[in-house]
Design a protein around this motif. Sequence first.
Motif, PDB file in Angstrom:
ATOM      1  N   ASN A   1      -1.818 -16.356  -7.588  1.00  0.00           N
ATOM      2  CA  ASN A   1      -2.989 -15.501  -7.410  1.00  0.00           C
ATOM      3  C   ASN A   1      -2.853 -14.181  -8.147  1.00  0.00           C
ATOM      4  OD1 ASN A   1      -4.186 -17.407  -5.802  1.00  0.00           O
ATOM      5  ND2 ASN A   1      -3.462 -16.505  -3.899  1.00  0.00           N
ATOM      6  N   GLY A   2      -1.674 -13.919  -8.680  1.00  0.00           N
ATOM      7  CA  GLY A   2      -1.470 -12.706  -9.465  1.00  0.00           C
ATOM      8  C   GLY A   2      -1.178 -11.499  -8.604  1.00  0.00           C
ATOM      9  N   LEU A   3      -1.516 -10.357  -9.124  1.00  0.00           N
ATOM     10  CA  LEU A   3      -1.209  -9.078  -8.504  1.00  0.00           C
ATOM     11  C   LEU A   3      -2.309  -8.713  -7.503  1.00  0.00           C
ATOM     12  CD1 LEU A   3       1.082  -7.071  -8.796  1.00  0.00           C
ATOM     13  CD2 LEU A   3      -0.288  -5.851 -10.461  1.00  0.00           C
ATOM     14  N   THR A   4      -2.193  -9.229  -6.287  1.00  0.00           N
ATOM     15  CA  THR A   4      -3.187  -8.955  -5.248  1.00  0.00           C
ATOM     16  C   THR A   4      -2.853  -7.645  -4.547  1.00  0.00           C
ATOM     17  OG1 THR A   4      -1.958 -10.144  -3.555  1.00  0.00           O
ATOM     18  CG2 THR A   4      -3.538 -11.435  -4.868  1.00  0.00           C
ATOM     19  N   GLU A   5      -3.770  -7.209  -3.715  1.00  0.00           N
ATOM     20  CA  GLU A   5      -3.583  -5.962  -2.960  1.00  0.00           C
ATOM     21  C   GLU A   5      -2.358  -6.075  -2.045  1.00  0.00           C
ATOM     22  OE1 GLU A   5      -6.044  -3.536   0.411  1.00  0.00           O
ATOM     23  OE2 GLU A   5      -7.188  -4.445  -1.222  1.00  0.00           O
ATOM     24  N   ASN A   6      -2.169  -7.249  -1.435  1.00  0.00           N
ATOM     25  CA  ASN A   6      -1.022  -7.446  -0.540  1.00  0.00           C
ATOM     26  C   ASN A   6       0.294  -7.407  -1.302  1.00  0.00           C
ATOM     27  OD1 ASN A   6      -2.516  -7.613   1.801  1.00  0.00           O
ATOM     28  ND2 ASN A   6      -2.799  -9.823   1.632  1.00  0.00           N
ATOM     29  N   VAL A   7       0.317  -7.939  -2.508  1.00  0.00           N
ATOM     30  CA  VAL A   7       1.537  -7.918  -3.325  1.00  0.00           C
ATOM     31  C   VAL A   7       1.885  -6.478  -3.682  1.00  0.00           C
ATOM     32  CG1 VAL A   7       2.528  -8.580  -5.545  1.00  0.00           C
ATOM     33  CG2 VAL A   7       1.228 -10.252  -4.231  1.00  0.00           C
ATOM     34  N   VAL A   8       0.902  -5.685  -4.039  1.00  0.00           N
ATOM     35  CA  VAL A   8       1.135  -4.276  -4.377  1.00  0.00           C
ATOM     36  C   VAL A   8       1.663  -3.529  -3.157  1.00  0.00           C
ATOM     37  CG1 VAL A   8       0.046  -2.123  -5.128  1.00  0.00           C
ATOM     38  CG2 VAL A   8      -0.569  -4.271  -6.229  1.00  0.00           C
ATOM     39  N   LYS A   9       1.116  -3.812  -1.968  1.00  0.00           N
ATOM     40  CA  LYS A   9       1.609  -3.176  -0.739  1.00  0.00           C
ATOM     41  C   LYS A   9       3.064  -3.552  -0.489  1.00  0.00           C
ATOM     42  CE  LYS A   9      -2.711  -2.776   1.822  1.00  0.00           C
ATOM     43  NZ  LYS A   9      -3.473  -3.282   2.961  1.00  0.00           N
ATOM     44  N   GLU A  10       3.403  -4.807  -0.719  1.00  0.00           N
ATOM     45  CA  GLU A  10       4.776  -5.275  -0.515  1.00  0.00           C
ATOM     46  C   GLU A  10       5.733  -4.609  -1.505  1.00  0.00           C
ATOM     47  OE1 GLU A  10       7.335  -7.248   1.871  1.00  0.00           O
ATOM     48  OE2 GLU A  10       5.166  -7.205   2.114  1.00  0.00           O
ATOM     49  N   ILE A  11       5.291  -4.444  -2.739  1.00  0.00           N
ATOM     50  CA  ILE A  11       6.109  -3.752  -3.745  1.00  0.00           C
ATOM     51  C   ILE A  11       6.319  -2.300  -3.325  1.00  0.00           C
ATOM     52  CG2 ILE A  11       6.144  -2.923  -6.134  1.00  0.00           C
ATOM     53  CD1 ILE A  11       4.790  -5.598  -6.915  1.00  0.00           C
ATOM     54  N   GLU A  12       5.255  -1.638  -2.875  1.00  0.00           N
ATOM     55  CA  GLU A  12       5.352  -0.251  -2.391  1.00  0.00           C
ATOM     56  C   GLU A  12       6.362  -0.150  -1.250  1.00  0.00           C
ATOM     57  OE1 GLU A  12       4.027   2.786  -2.869  1.00  0.00           O
ATOM     58  OE2 GLU A  12       2.527   2.391  -4.390  1.00  0.00           O
ATOM     59  N   LEU A  13       6.250  -1.061  -0.291  1.00  0.00           N
ATOM     60  CA  LEU A  13       7.139  -1.062   0.866  1.00  0.00           C
ATOM     61  C   LEU A  13       8.598  -1.201   0.436  1.00  0.00           C
ATOM     62  CD1 LEU A  13       7.017  -1.292   4.070  1.00  0.00           C
ATOM     63  CD2 LEU A  13       7.319  -3.726   3.665  1.00  0.00           C
ATOM     64  N   ASN A  14       8.865  -2.117  -0.488  1.00  0.00           N
ATOM     65  CA  ASN A  14      10.233  -2.351  -0.941  1.00  0.00           C
ATOM     66  C   ASN A  14      10.755  -1.221  -1.818  1.00  0.00           C
ATOM     67  OD1 ASN A  14      11.450  -5.028  -0.031  1.00  0.00           O
ATOM     68  ND2 ASN A  14       9.341  -5.569  -0.492  1.00  0.00           N
ATOM     69  N   LEU A  15       9.899  -0.599  -2.609  1.00  0.00           N
ATOM     70  CA  LEU A  15      10.329   0.558  -3.393  1.00  0.00           C
ATOM     71  C   LEU A  15      10.739   1.703  -2.469  1.00  0.00           C
ATOM     72  CD1 LEU A  15       7.769   0.612  -6.341  1.00  0.00           C
ATOM     73  CD2 LEU A  15      10.248   0.404  -6.550  1.00  0.00           C
ATOM     74  N   ASN A  16       9.989   1.889  -1.383  1.00  0.00           N
ATOM     75  CA  ASN A  16      10.340   2.934  -0.420  1.00  0.00           C
ATOM     76  C   ASN A  16      11.650   2.622   0.296  1.00  0.00           C
ATOM     77  OD1 ASN A  16       8.154   4.583  -0.943  1.00  0.00           O
ATOM     78  ND2 ASN A  16       6.869   3.595   0.574  1.00  0.00           N
TER      79      ASN A  16
END
Length: 102
Positions: A27-42
């Motif tokens: 599905n590509g770069l969805t809103e949930n994927v971006v949130k998960e990336i943000e969470l893991n970067l933090n």
Amino acid sequence: MKLSTKQIAHLRGLAHSLNPVVMIGNNGLTENVVKEIELNLNAHELIKVQVAGDDREARKAMFDEVCKLTNAIAVHHIGKQLVFYRASSTIKESAKVVIPKL
């Protein structure tokens, strides 16, 4: 934050032993994927992301888009692996990624 090539190389070396913490599916770069990336970067500062699909141009576009959306630094893109870094103020000092000064 701008990093030198030596600092980027240092981060690449640190990321070598990491396992992917986020998987980007068909599905590509969805809103949930971006949130998960943000969470893991933090939580980790330096993360590896696995991308499904064989379209190299789409992976390059995702690599740039993640950097733009999360304000992360593009560390490395090889094959289906993407590596990002962003300093975090929420993790303990002992868990922070140490980048050598120049």
